[in-house]
Design a protein around this motif. Structure first.
Motif, short mmCIF file in Angstrom:
data_model
loop_
_atom_site.label_atom_id
_atom_site.label_comp_id
_atom_site.label_asym_id
_atom_site.label_seq_id
_atom_site.Cartn_x
_atom_site.Cartn_y
_atom_site.Cartn_z
N ALA A 163 -9.67 -28.79 -12.47
CA ALA A 163 -9.91 -27.37 -12.76
C ALA A 163 -8.98 -26.89 -13.87
O ALA A 163 -9.38 -26.10 -14.74
CB ALA A 163 -9.69 -26.55 -11.50
N LEU A 164 -7.77 -27.39 -13.81
CA LEU A 164 -6.78 -27.00 -14.83
C LEU A 164 -7.23 -27.46 -16.21
O LEU A 164 -7.23 -26.67 -17.17
CB LEU A 164 -5.43 -27.62 -14.47
CG LEU A 164 -4.26 -27.24 -15.36
CD1 LEU A 164 -3.98 -25.75 -15.29
CD2 LEU A 164 -3.01 -28.02 -14.93
N TRP A 165 -7.68 -28.70 -16.27
CA TRP A 165 -8.14 -29.23 -17.56
C TRP A 165 -9.35 -28.46 -18.08
O TRP A 165 -9.47 -28.18 -19.26
CB TRP A 165 -8.49 -30.72 -17.44
CG TRP A 165 -7.32 -31.59 -17.79
CD1 TRP A 165 -6.66 -32.45 -16.97
CD2 TRP A 165 -6.68 -31.68 -19.08
NE1 TRP A 165 -5.63 -33.05 -17.63
CE2 TRP A 165 -5.61 -32.59 -18.93
CE3 TRP A 165 -6.85 -31.05 -20.30
CZ2 TRP A 165 -4.77 -32.93 -19.97
CZ3 TRP A 165 -6.01 -31.38 -21.34
CH2 TRP A 165 -4.97 -32.30 -21.17
N LYS A 184 15.61 -30.70 -2.33
CA LYS A 184 14.24 -31.09 -1.98
C LYS A 184 13.22 -30.32 -2.81
O LYS A 184 12.21 -30.87 -3.25
CB LYS A 184 14.00 -30.85 -0.49
CG LYS A 184 14.69 -31.90 0.36
CD LYS A 184 14.16 -31.92 1.76
CE LYS A 184 14.73 -33.16 2.48
NZ LYS A 184 14.30 -33.24 3.85
N MET A 185 13.47 -29.06 -2.98
CA MET A 185 12.49 -28.25 -3.70
C MET A 185 12.50 -28.53 -5.21
O MET A 185 11.49 -28.36 -5.88
CB MET A 185 12.71 -26.75 -3.44
CG MET A 185 12.41 -26.30 -2.03
SD MET A 185 10.94 -27.03 -1.30
CE MET A 185 9.65 -26.11 -2.06
N GLN A 186 13.66 -28.91 -5.72
CA GLN A 186 13.68 -29.21 -7.16
C GLN A 186 12.95 -30.51 -7.47
O GLN A 186 12.42 -30.69 -8.57
CB GLN A 186 15.13 -29.27 -7.65
CG GLN A 186 15.68 -27.87 -7.87
CD GLN A 186 17.00 -27.85 -8.60
OE1 GLN A 186 17.75 -28.82 -8.55
NE2 GLN A 186 17.31 -26.72 -9.22
N SER A 187 12.92 -31.38 -6.48
CA SER A 187 12.18 -32.63 -6.72
C SER A 187 10.75 -32.54 -6.17
O SER A 187 10.02 -33.51 -6.17
CB SER A 187 12.91 -33.80 -6.07
OG SER A 187 13.04 -33.55 -4.69
N PHE A 188 10.40 -31.38 -5.70
CA PHE A 188 9.07 -31.18 -5.11
C PHE A 188 8.00 -31.19 -6.21
O PHE A 188 8.05 -30.42 -7.16
CB PHE A 188 9.09 -29.83 -4.37
CG PHE A 188 7.83 -29.47 -3.68
CD1 PHE A 188 7.11 -30.41 -2.94
CD2 PHE A 188 7.34 -28.16 -3.72
CE1 PHE A 188 5.95 -30.06 -2.29
CE2 PHE A 188 6.19 -27.82 -3.06
CZ PHE A 188 5.49 -28.77 -2.34
N ARG A 189 7.03 -32.07 -6.06
CA ARG A 189 5.98 -32.20 -7.08
C ARG A 189 4.60 -32.20 -6.42
O ARG A 189 3.96 -33.25 -6.28
CB ARG A 189 6.13 -33.52 -7.87
CG ARG A 189 7.42 -33.67 -8.66
CD ARG A 189 7.34 -32.86 -9.97
NE ARG A 189 8.49 -33.11 -10.81
CZ ARG A 189 9.66 -32.48 -10.67
NH1 ARG A 189 9.83 -31.57 -9.72
NH2 ARG A 189 10.66 -32.74 -11.49
N PRO A 190 4.13 -31.06 -5.97
CA PRO A 190 2.78 -31.03 -5.36
C PRO A 190 1.72 -31.22 -6.44
O PRO A 190 1.95 -30.89 -7.61
CB PRO A 190 2.70 -29.63 -4.77
CG PRO A 190 3.62 -28.82 -5.59
CD PRO A 190 4.71 -29.72 -6.06
N GLU A 191 0.59 -31.74 -6.04
CA GLU A 191 -0.47 -32.01 -7.02
C GLU A 191 -1.40 -30.81 -7.15
O GLU A 191 -2.05 -30.42 -6.18
CB GLU A 191 -1.30 -33.23 -6.57
CG GLU A 191 -0.76 -34.56 -7.05
CD GLU A 191 -0.67 -34.68 -8.57
OE1 GLU A 191 -1.70 -34.53 -9.24
OE2 GLU A 191 0.45 -34.91 -9.09
N PRO A 192 -1.50 -30.22 -8.31
CA PRO A 192 -2.47 -29.12 -8.47
C PRO A 192 -3.87 -29.70 -8.69
O PRO A 192 -4.02 -30.92 -8.83
CB PRO A 192 -1.99 -28.43 -9.74
CG PRO A 192 -1.33 -29.50 -10.52
CD PRO A 192 -0.76 -30.47 -9.54
N ASP A 193 -4.84 -28.84 -8.73
CA ASP A 193 -6.22 -29.28 -9.02
C ASP A 193 -6.31 -29.50 -10.54
O ASP A 193 -6.62 -28.60 -11.31
CB ASP A 193 -7.20 -28.18 -8.56
CG ASP A 193 -8.65 -28.59 -8.76
OD1 ASP A 193 -8.88 -29.67 -9.34
OD2 ASP A 193 -9.53 -27.84 -8.31
N LYS A 194 -6.03 -30.75 -10.94
CA LYS A 194 -5.92 -31.02 -12.37
C LYS A 194 -7.26 -30.90 -13.09
O LYS A 194 -7.32 -30.54 -14.27
CB LYS A 194 -5.30 -32.39 -12.60
CG LYS A 194 -3.79 -32.38 -12.41
CD LYS A 194 -3.14 -33.65 -12.85
CE LYS A 194 -1.64 -33.54 -12.71
NZ LYS A 194 -0.95 -34.80 -12.90
#
Lengths: 434, 170
Positions: free
Chosen positions: A25-27, A13-23
């Motif tokens: 802000a990241l950009w 589960k954790m390896q497929s875990f893809r939470p969305e960051p604040d893109k």
């Protein structure tokens, strides 16, 4: 390593875990690494240059050299308001109860008359004063007056003053020496220690990315209390200050600053701060003192002086501060960071207005009339610490105590003055993403 | 690249750090490192694996900065053996697992992540964290127990989940 069932499930589960960051802000923070970087830098540089030009313009406009010089008529108000209500005298240390009062009255009146004559003789018709906040100054007239009468001075070591039929033994030599020192000093150095507590509310923008180079700016307004603690470095000014009272109105300041952060932990900052300090002299001054009159042989008198100034008003001092300092973020955790900063502040005294009281309690009204803009510059070394507390990615608080040691040299009526101020300011700021 | 891998790397940072704000910061740092060192990528292994290792290492570095990062000697309550088998983890979603991971102390979370999720061997973990291999084993055992403790506690404080759990196990 063998995994049991549930661990295997956790792993999958954790390896497929893809939470969305604040893109966004990241950009934004990574934008410095994309090709259009040079263009952006250019814009920032342009903005910085505009800021510097505006600062320069404001400085030029406010420079005292651009203001009209004025000659202020010398107003000697204290001659009319200073009175000697009561004198009791012992001549050459001998006590003559009963008959003393008559003699005293006579001598007291004579003294007053002669002093007034001397004051007339040496008073100036006009006075030209450079600039100054509150100081206790000797003017040239007083200097000459004291020198002229010096040959008549014979001081007693000890005197006894009658007060309600009791005897108070007083050693007067010390205070006489102080007066003597005053009159002999050509270049007086007054070191006034001033402590100001200036809480400033500041808004500062958040760094886009604390790991990259970035500009930050801040604006702030503050109001605070300035505490004049006269702690003279010479014996001279003690004579004035211990009898004289003044207090201050809250000072206020406007602060605009910019900083450039680089090498992860280092930053340089500059800006401009306008500050107005207001000092108020007490309009009423009432005292009883035992003193020796330096103009007459062996005269010791108890003087009750009541000076009532009509409306002294306030001493205003407008200062433009331009700091340049370098800072280092020393400690940094997830929510807290501590920065230390050191630098130099150029002080420009743009306007002064007020009154100076000399050792004879004469009032000298003045405005900024130096005509020499360079004479209005001062400097200060500053040390500050900044404690940042980050609430979240968008908001944070900071506490910024600033200590500065300010030194001003100026000339007034031929006398050189040096004032030293210890300033302690506290800035409380909010940092937010704008 | 940012769009493709940001979520993956953010997930790693979150797992290790257990804090969204810090994970965002570390994520930025990861990408900066990737940009700066992209020339060092040798095209031998998977790119995703390479950047994941960068994310793991950067997260570990961030954790080292934390004051309370390595309290290895924290005592543990004993829990019943055998309970582990009765846990049906498939009921837990990723956020719940993440929430449990967050509750682990930093040093246990690091070991648990490295050993269980990333699949590092004890010798690799020992090298990475600069600790003896035996310590790595001990920590992992404790981390596993702690996870179970947290799971039990979670179930007790969340009756709906507990009911679900009971229903499933009976």
């Amino acid at each position: 390593m063998e995994l049991n069932n549930h661990e295997q499930i956790i792993k999958e589960k954790m390896q497929s875990f893809r939470p969305e960051p604040d893109k966004d802000a990241l950009w934004e923070s990574l934008s410095q690494y994309v090709p259009q970087e040079p263009q952006k830098k250019k814009k920032r540089l342009w903005f910085f240059l505009v800021f510097l030009s505006l600062t320069g313009l404001v400085v030029l406009l406010l420079m005292p050299g651009n203001q009209k010089n004025e000659k202020i008529p010398f107003k000697n108000k204290s001659n009319n308001t200073g009175t000697i209500n009561e004198t009791k005298k012992i001549v050459d240390g001998k006590i003559n109860k009963g008959i003393a009062e008559t003699k005293i009255e006579t001598i007291g009146i004579n003294a007053k008359t002669e002093m007034q004559k001397k004051a007339k003789k040496y008073s100036h018709s006009t006075i030209e004063i450079s600039k100054n906040p509150i100081v206790f100054a000797l003017n040239k007239a007083n200097q000459e007056e004291n020198n002229a009468s010096k040959s008549h001075e014979q001081f007693v070591e000890k005197s006894i003053v009658l007060n309600n039929h009791s005897q108070i033994e007083m050693t007067k030599r010390e205070s006489i020496n102080t007066l003597e020192n005053l009159s002999n000093k050509l270049n007086l150095l007054y070191t006034n220690e001033v402590v100001s507590l200036n809480p400033t509310i500041t808004i500062e923008n958040f760094p886009k990315n604390k790991y990259l180079n970035y500009f930050a700016w801040n604006v702030g307004v503050g109001i605070g209390k300035v505490d004049h603690s006269y702690d003279p470095g010479n014996t001279g000014s003690e004579v004035f200050t211990k009898y004289f009272e003044s207090d201050t109105k809250p000072s206020w300041n406007i602060d605009i600053g910019m900083s450039y952060h680089f090498a992860k932990r280092v930053y340089i900052c500059s800006g401009i701060q306008f500050e107005q300090l207001v000092t108020r002299l007490h309009p009423k001054w009432d005292r009883i003192r035992d003193e020796q009159n330096p103009y007459y042989n062996g005269l010791t008198q108890r003087v009750q002086s009541k000076l009532e100034y009509e409306a002294i008003g306030h001493n205003y001092q407008n200062v433009l501060d331009i700091p340049l300092s370098i800072g280092l973020r020393t400690v940094e955790t997830r929510v807290l960071s501590l920065s230390l900063e050191a630098g130099y502040v150029l002080n420009i005294f743009t306007y002064s207005k007020g009154v100076i009281v000399d050792e004879k309690f004469k009032l000298h009204y003045y405005t900024n009339t130096s005509g020499n803009p360079y004479g209005n510059f001062g400097g200060a070394w500053l040390l500050s610490a900044k404690l940042d507390y980050k609430i979240n990615d968008n908001v944070g608080f900071y506490l910024n105590p600033v200590f500065s040691k300010r030194s001003i040299n100026y000339e007034f009526s031929g006398y050189k003055f040096k004032e030293k101020y210890s300033n302690f300011d506290i800035k409380v700021g909010i940092r937010c993403k704008i | 690249m940012v769009d493709t891998y940001a979520s993956k790397l953010y997930g790693i940072c979150l797992r290790y750090l257990g804090d969204e704000f810090e994970a965002n910061d570390v994520l930025q740092e990861c990408f900066i490192k990737i940009f700066k060192n992209i020339s060092l990528y040798e095209h031998t292994g998977s790119f995703e694996g390479w950047i994941s290792r960068i994310a793991v290492n950067t997260s570990l570095m961030a954790l080292r900065k934390r004051k309370n990062r390595m309290r290895f000697l924290e005592p543990l309550k004993e829990i019943e053996n055998g309970f582990i088998d009765s846990i049906v983890e498939s009921d837990l979603n990723e956020m719940e697992i993440l929430s449990m991971l967050k509750k682990l102390p930093d040093h246990y979370r690091v070991i648990f992540n490295l050993a269980i999720i990333e699949g590092y061997s004890h010798s690799e973990i020992a090298e990475k964290l600069d600790i003896p291999e035996s310590t790595s084993r001990t920590k992992l055992t404790r981390a596993r127990k702690k996870m179970q403790e947290i799971y039990i506690k979670e179930m007790k404080t969340n009756p709906i989940d507990l009911k679900k759990e009971i229903k499933r196990t009976t």
